[in-house]
Scaffold this active site. Structure first.
Site, PDB file in Angstrom:
ATOM      1  N   ALA A   1       0.883  -1.177   0.000  1.00 10.99           N
ATOM      2  CA  ALA A   1       0.000   0.000   0.000  1.00 10.99           C
ATOM      3  C   ALA A   1       0.920   1.226   0.000  1.00 10.99           C
ATOM      4  O   ALA A   1       2.076   1.143  -0.427  1.00 10.99           O
ATOM      5  CB  ALA A   1      -0.933  -0.048   1.200  1.00 10.99           C
TER       6      ALA A   1
ATOM      7  N   SER B   1       8.381   6.558  10.267  1.00  9.11           N
ATOM      8  CA  SER B   1       7.606   7.803  10.238  1.00  9.11           C
ATOM      9  C   SER B   1       8.003   8.657   9.042  1.00  9.11           C
ATOM     10  O   SER B   1       9.135   8.621   8.589  1.00  9.11           O
ATOM     11  CB  SER B   1       7.823   8.610  11.516  1.00  9.11           C
ATOM     12  OG  SER B   1       7.134   9.843  11.388  1.00  9.11           O
TER      13      SER B   1
ATOM     14  N   GLY C   1       5.298   9.345   6.594  1.00  9.90           N
ATOM     15  CA  GLY C   1       4.227   9.200   5.609  1.00  9.90           C
ATOM     16  C   GLY C   1       4.782   8.760   4.264  1.00  9.90           C
ATOM     17  O   GLY C   1       5.895   8.224   4.169  1.00  9.90           O
TER      18      GLY C   1
ATOM     19  N   LYS D   1       7.758   4.744  18.490  1.00  8.41           N
ATOM     20  CA  LYS D   1       6.976   5.293  17.372  1.00  8.41           C
ATOM     21  C   LYS D   1       5.597   5.739  17.871  1.00  8.41           C
ATOM     22  O   LYS D   1       5.073   6.781  17.462  1.00  8.41           O
ATOM     23  CB  LYS D   1       6.829   4.244  16.260  1.00  8.41           C
ATOM     24  CG  LYS D   1       5.869   4.652  15.136  1.00  8.41           C
ATOM     25  CD  LYS D   1       6.409   5.794  14.321  1.00  8.41           C
ATOM     26  CE  LYS D   1       5.474   6.550  13.418  1.00  8.41           C
ATOM     27  NZ  LYS D   1       4.418   5.919  12.704  1.00  8.41           N
TER      28      LYS D   1
ATOM     29  N   HIS E   1       6.068   8.987  19.562  1.00  9.67           N
ATOM     30  CA  HIS E   1       6.292   9.967  18.483  1.00  9.67           C
ATOM     31  C   HIS E   1       4.938  10.446  17.953  1.00  9.67           C
ATOM     32  O   HIS E   1       4.699  11.644  17.785  1.00  9.67           O
ATOM     33  CB  HIS E   1       7.120   9.308  17.370  1.00  9.67           C
ATOM     34  CG  HIS E   1       7.075  10.013  16.041  1.00  9.67           C
ATOM     35  ND1 HIS E   1       5.968  10.001  15.221  1.00  9.67           N
ATOM     36  CD2 HIS E   1       7.991  10.775  15.399  1.00  9.67           C
ATOM     37  CE1 HIS E   1       6.198  10.710  14.142  1.00  9.67           C
ATOM     38  NE2 HIS E   1       7.432  11.201  14.224  1.00  9.67           N
ATOM     39  N   ASN E   2       4.030   9.506  17.721  1.00 12.97           N
ATOM     40  CA  ASN E   2       2.711   9.878  17.201  1.00 12.97           C
ATOM     41  C   ASN E   2       1.909  10.677  18.218  1.00 12.97           C
ATOM     42  O   ASN E   2       1.162  11.590  17.856  1.00 12.97           O
ATOM     43  CB  ASN E   2       1.934   8.627  16.786  1.00 12.97           C
ATOM     44  CG  ASN E   2       2.445   8.049  15.483  1.00 12.97           C
ATOM     45  OD1 ASN E   2       3.566   8.328  15.068  1.00 12.97           O
ATOM     46  ND2 ASN E   2       1.643   7.234  14.836  1.00 12.97           N
TER      47      ASN E   2
ATOM     48  N   GLU F   1       3.103  14.026  18.027  1.00 14.13           N
ATOM     49  CA  GLU F   1       2.551  14.587  16.780  1.00 14.13           C
ATOM     50  C   GLU F   1       1.123  15.103  17.013  1.00 14.13           C
ATOM     51  O   GLU F   1       0.763  16.193  16.555  1.00 14.13           O
ATOM     52  CB  GLU F   1       2.576  13.461  15.742  1.00 14.13           C
ATOM     53  CG  GLU F   1       2.079  13.788  14.366  1.00 14.13           C
ATOM     54  CD  GLU F   1       2.098  12.510  13.494  1.00 14.13           C
ATOM     55  OE1 GLU F   1       3.163  11.849  13.395  1.00 14.13           O
ATOM     56  OE2 GLU F   1       1.044  12.174  12.926  1.00 14.13           O
TER      57      GLU F   1
ATOM     58  N   HIS G   1      -7.389   6.966  54.255  1.00 12.50           N
ATOM     59  CA  HIS G   1      -6.305   6.526  53.355  1.00 12.50           C
ATOM     60  C   HIS G   1      -4.925   6.871  53.899  1.00 12.50           C
ATOM     61  O   HIS G   1      -3.929   6.517  53.288  1.00 12.50           O
ATOM     62  CB  HIS G   1      -6.490   7.149  51.961  1.00 12.50           C
ATOM     63  CG  HIS G   1      -7.715   6.648  51.256  1.00 12.50           C
ATOM     64  ND1 HIS G   1      -7.855   5.331  50.888  1.00 12.50           N
ATOM     65  CD2 HIS G   1      -8.864   7.265  50.880  1.00 12.50           C
ATOM     66  CE1 HIS G   1      -9.033   5.165  50.296  1.00 12.50           C
ATOM     67  NE2 HIS G   1      -9.659   6.327  50.291  1.00 12.50           N
TER      68      HIS G   1
HETATM   69  P1  NBP Z   1      -2.579   0.057   5.325  1.00 13.55           P
HETATM   70  O1  NBP Z   1      -2.427   0.191   6.780  1.00 13.55           O
HETATM   71  O2  NBP Z   1      -3.714   0.731   4.648  1.00 13.55           O
HETATM   72  O3  NBP Z   1      -2.643  -1.522   4.976  1.00 13.55           O
HETATM   73  C1  NBP Z   1      -2.817  -1.964   3.658  1.00 13.55           C
HETATM   74  C2  NBP Z   1      -1.926  -3.155   3.401  1.00 13.55           C
HETATM   75  O4  NBP Z   1      -2.241  -4.217   4.313  1.00 13.55           O
HETATM   76  C3  NBP Z   1      -2.147  -3.714   2.004  1.00 13.55           C
HETATM   77  O5  NBP Z   1      -0.925  -4.167   1.495  1.00 13.55           O
HETATM   78  C4  NBP Z   1      -3.111  -4.851   2.282  1.00 13.55           C
HETATM   79  O6  NBP Z   1      -3.113  -5.854   1.297  1.00 13.55           O
HETATM   80  C5  NBP Z   1      -2.520  -5.380   3.548  1.00 13.55           C
HETATM   81  N1  NBP Z   1      -3.410  -6.324   4.228  1.00 13.55           N
HETATM   82  C6  NBP Z   1      -4.585  -6.126   4.866  1.00 13.55           C
HETATM   83 BR1  NBP Z   1      -5.463  -4.537   4.965  1.00 13.55          BR
HETATM   84  N2  NBP Z   1      -5.114  -7.228   5.390  1.00 13.55           N
HETATM   85  C7  NBP Z   1      -4.232  -8.183   5.084  1.00 13.55           C
HETATM   86  C8  NBP Z   1      -4.205  -9.562   5.343  1.00 13.55           C
HETATM   87  N3  NBP Z   1      -5.164 -10.129   6.052  1.00 13.55           N
HETATM   88  N4  NBP Z   1      -3.159 -10.284   4.874  1.00 13.55           N
HETATM   89  C9  NBP Z   1      -2.186  -9.684   4.174  1.00 13.55           C
HETATM   90  N5  NBP Z   1      -2.144  -8.378   3.883  1.00 13.55           N
HETATM   91  C10 NBP Z   1      -3.158  -7.627   4.341  1.00 13.55           C
HETATM   92  O7  NBP Z   1      -1.224   0.466   4.565  1.00 13.55           O
HETATM   93  P2  NBP Z   1      -0.276   1.726   4.799  1.00 13.55           P
HETATM   94  O8  NBP Z   1      -1.034   2.992   4.955  1.00 13.55           O
HETATM   95  O9  NBP Z   1       0.759   1.620   3.733  1.00 13.55           O
HETATM   96  O10 NBP Z   1       0.404   1.404   6.211  1.00 13.55           O
HETATM   97  C11 NBP Z   1       1.151   0.249   6.479  1.00 13.55           C
HETATM   98  C12 NBP Z   1       1.568   0.265   7.951  1.00 13.55           C
HETATM   99  O11 NBP Z   1       2.386   1.416   8.166  1.00 13.55           O
HETATM  100  C13 NBP Z   1       0.407   0.403   8.926  1.00 13.55           C
HETATM  101  O12 NBP Z   1       0.706  -0.262  10.115  1.00 13.55           O
HETATM  102  C14 NBP Z   1       0.331   1.884   9.191  1.00 13.55           C
HETATM  103  O13 NBP Z   1      -0.256   2.189  10.441  1.00 13.55           O
HETATM  104  C15 NBP Z   1       1.813   2.250   9.175  1.00 13.55           C
HETATM  105  N6  NBP Z   1       2.096   3.648   8.835  1.00 13.55           N
HETATM  106  C16 NBP Z   1       1.373   4.296   7.893  1.00 13.55           C
HETATM  107  C17 NBP Z   1       1.691   5.623   7.579  1.00 13.55           C
HETATM  108  C18 NBP Z   1       0.931   6.372   6.515  1.00 13.55           C
HETATM  109  O14 NBP Z   1       1.194   7.578   6.369  1.00 13.55           O
HETATM  110  N7  NBP Z   1       0.051   5.725   5.756  1.00 13.55           N
HETATM  111  C19 NBP Z   1       2.758   6.240   8.225  1.00 13.55           C
HETATM  112  C20 NBP Z   1       3.500   5.530   9.152  1.00 13.55           C
HETATM  113  C21 NBP Z   1       3.159   4.224   9.444  1.00 13.55           C
HETATM  114  P3  NBP Z   1      -4.215  -5.804   0.122  1.00 13.55           P
HETATM  115  O15 NBP Z   1      -3.672  -4.845  -0.881  1.00 13.55           O
HETATM  116  O16 NBP Z   1      -4.236  -7.202  -0.366  1.00 13.55           O
HETATM  117  O17 NBP Z   1      -5.514  -5.362   0.724  1.00 13.55           O
END
Ligand code: NBP
Length: 483
Positions: free
Chosen positions: A11, A130, A132, A185, A188-189, A192, A460
């Site tokens: 993703a 971190s 994004g 992390k 950190h959030n 944020e 107490h």
């Molecule tokens: P998401 O948190 O939106 O997750 C989407 C991904 O998880 C896709 O690859 C999806 O596969 C996979 N997935 C799911 Br949903 N269920 C699954 C399952 N049962 N088995 C295997 N794969 C599965 O993605 P993201 O926003 O890129 O974030 C990834 C991680 O990084 C998260 O923990 C998020 O909290 C963290 N994070 C995000 C950001 C940000 O700015 N977005 C920043 C920092 C950290 P699919 O394509 O097959 O549905």
């Protein structure tokens, strides 16, 4: 040819981090449950300079394509998807291979998984990422915790992939054992959340009381971004004020619904602060502010109750404001409030580190947050210096430099909070920061009365300021007998 590393979960974060790793010269295998994302990533890699990204549609060939000992970063949604991905991939992994979870995972889940995979000879890291989308692609701040051996395997990659800050190095360090990377992390959030709320309050008072236009706000935040407030969040805030609405008149920010979303790391931070008895009022206030923002429909009704009945309007004063003075006061108040918020976050990290025996180095955390991440800010350098001067500093507020700065800013800070209170502008973050400062710097608090009340109704017991020991008084009997 075997690739150097693998990444599962393509993703936003995974796709961008994979391209970043490839761009730094490490051939990478990629996999995603939904295979169209694999093809999309490979296409992007081609477009962005024929980067060495190799896509796989099935987990077995993905795992087998990676050189041994294999290292796989997972970037999937936290929780059950991580367990499912581990199950899928580990079926093909061998002793000595390593799994890294780069998601925003609850630290205890990482500790549980580290133990579970260790039984099969696999190493595990929980790595906070971190920054994004943009950070993942061009240089995030990385917070790996868990197996040190696993960290050693990929240290060369992480050092190149992380944001690079001149004079300070790559924004990555081995955080510590267990779930410490995820915990850091998470905090950190939380910080944020605090930063964003404090900036929003600065905006509110400048707009609602100071009557600054979006153009003026853009100019003010741009100017602030040249000084001690220089940071990613101030920079993007300045940008936001100049974006016009492409679907109507005026500026886009004024059309955005005032209802804040969240994914949970701020709530975990507050829960942990309570769990560890660490005061974190600014971060807590920012979480509450998000909850209250969510009550949009109720707030609309409440505003009607007060306005339509003529009880009171939105802004309670229409006093003449010296705009220049207000802008300078708000700048100072924002800075002082932010320091309090960072102090709370750092103290939470320290408390957890002591509880778990992680031995975390607060100055090093400030260093790796200087680039790549959402809370990157110039004053993190000064926070690092404060902990370098005294690693056992009980609170940032008592570092001699920060203490001086707080005192220099307190008149402005109090003026802003008073103005907001007089005007009926809620300022939970700045008010909480100021109360934190005022409580922390006072030798004596009214807690003596609370203790007396507790002993009165619940026996107490209490301690005395002048004698050692534990005391109980028959407050009721004595008080009534003296009537
Ligand atoms: P998401 O948190 O939106 O997750 C989407 C991904 O998880 C896709 O690859 C999806 O596969 C996979 N997935 C799911 Br949903 N269920 C699954 C399952 N049962 N088995 C295997 N794969 C599965 O993605 P993201 O926003 O890129 O974030 C990834 C991680 O990084 C998260 O923990 C998020 O909290 C963290 N994070 C995000 C950001 C940000 O700015 N977005 C920043 C920092 C950290 P699919 O394509 O097959 O549905």
């Amino acid at each position: 040819m075997a690739t150097r590393i693998g990444l599962a979960g393509l993703a936003v974060m995974g796709q961008n981090l994979a391209l970043n790793i490839a761009e730094k010269g490490f051939p990478i295998s990629v996999y995603n449950r939904t295979t169209s994302k694999v093809d999309e990533t490979v296409q992007r890699a081609k477009k962005e300079g024929n980067l060495p990204v190799y896509g796989f549609h099935d987990p077995e060939s993905f795992v087998n394509s990676i050189q041994k000992p294999r290292v796989i970063i997972m970037l999937v949604k936290a929780g059950a998807p991580v367990d499912q991905t581990i199950k899928t991939l580990s079926a093909y992994m061998e002793e000595g291979d390593c799994i890294i979870d780069g998601g925003n995972e609850w630290y205890e889940n990482t500790e549980r998984r580290e133990k579970a995979v260790a039984e099969r000879g696999l190493l595990y890291l929980g790595m906070g990422v971190s920054g994004g989308e943009e950070g993942a692609r061009n240089g995030p701040s990385l917070m790996p915790g868990g197996s040190y051996k696993a960290y050693e395997y990929i240290k060369d990659i992480l050092l190149k992939v992380a944001a690079q800050v001149p004079g300070s190095g790559p924004c990555v360090t081995y955080i510590g054992k267990g779930g410490s990377g995820n915990f850091v992390k998470m905090v950190h959030n939380g910080i944020e959340y605090g930063d964003m709320q404090l900036i929003a309050e600065a905006y509110d008072v400048l707009k609602s009381v100071g009557k600054l236009s979006n153009r003026e706000l853009h100019a003010v935040f741009s100017e602030w971004n040249k000084g001690e407030l220089l940071s990613f969040l101030i920079e993007i805030t300045a940008d936001i004020f100049k974006i016009e609405d492409d679907k109507g008149d005026g500026y886009l920010v004024d059309k955005v619904l005032d209802k804040t979303g969240m994914k949970g790391t701020g709530k975990w931070t507050v829960q942990q602060a309570a769990e560890l008895s660490v005061p974190a009022p600014t971060i807590e206030a920012s979480l509450d502010a998000r909850f209250i923002s969510g009550l949009k429909e109720e707030r609309v009704q409440a505003a009607k109750v007060f306005k339509e009945s003529g009880l009171c309007g939105d802004i309670l004063t229409d006093q003449e404001i010296d705009k220049k003075q207000l802008i300078e006061d708000v700048r100072r108040a924002l800075y002082a409030s932010k320091i309090c918020s960072y102090a709370q976050g750092m103290n939470l990290v320290r408390a957890k580190s002591m509880e778990k025996g992680w031995g975390l180095k607060l100055g090093e955390l400030a260093r790796i947050w200087k680039g790549g991440c959402i809370i990157r800010a110039i004053f993190l350098d000064r926070i690092k210096q404060a902990y370098d001067r005294n690693p056992d500093l009980p609170n940032l507020l008592v570092d001699p430099e920060f203490a001086k700065e707080m005192v220099e800013r307190q008149s402005a800070w109090r003026r802003v909070v008073s103005l907001a209170v007089d005007s009926g502008i809620s300022m939970p973050g700045m008010t909480a920061s100021l109360a934190y400062f005022d409580s922390y710097r006072r030798e004596r608090l009214p807690a003596n009365l609370v203790q007396a009340q507790r002993d009165y109704f619940g026996a107490h017991t209490y301690e005395r300021a002048d004698f050692d020991g534990s005391f109980h008084t028959e407050w009721f009997k004595i008080a009534k007998s003296k009537l």
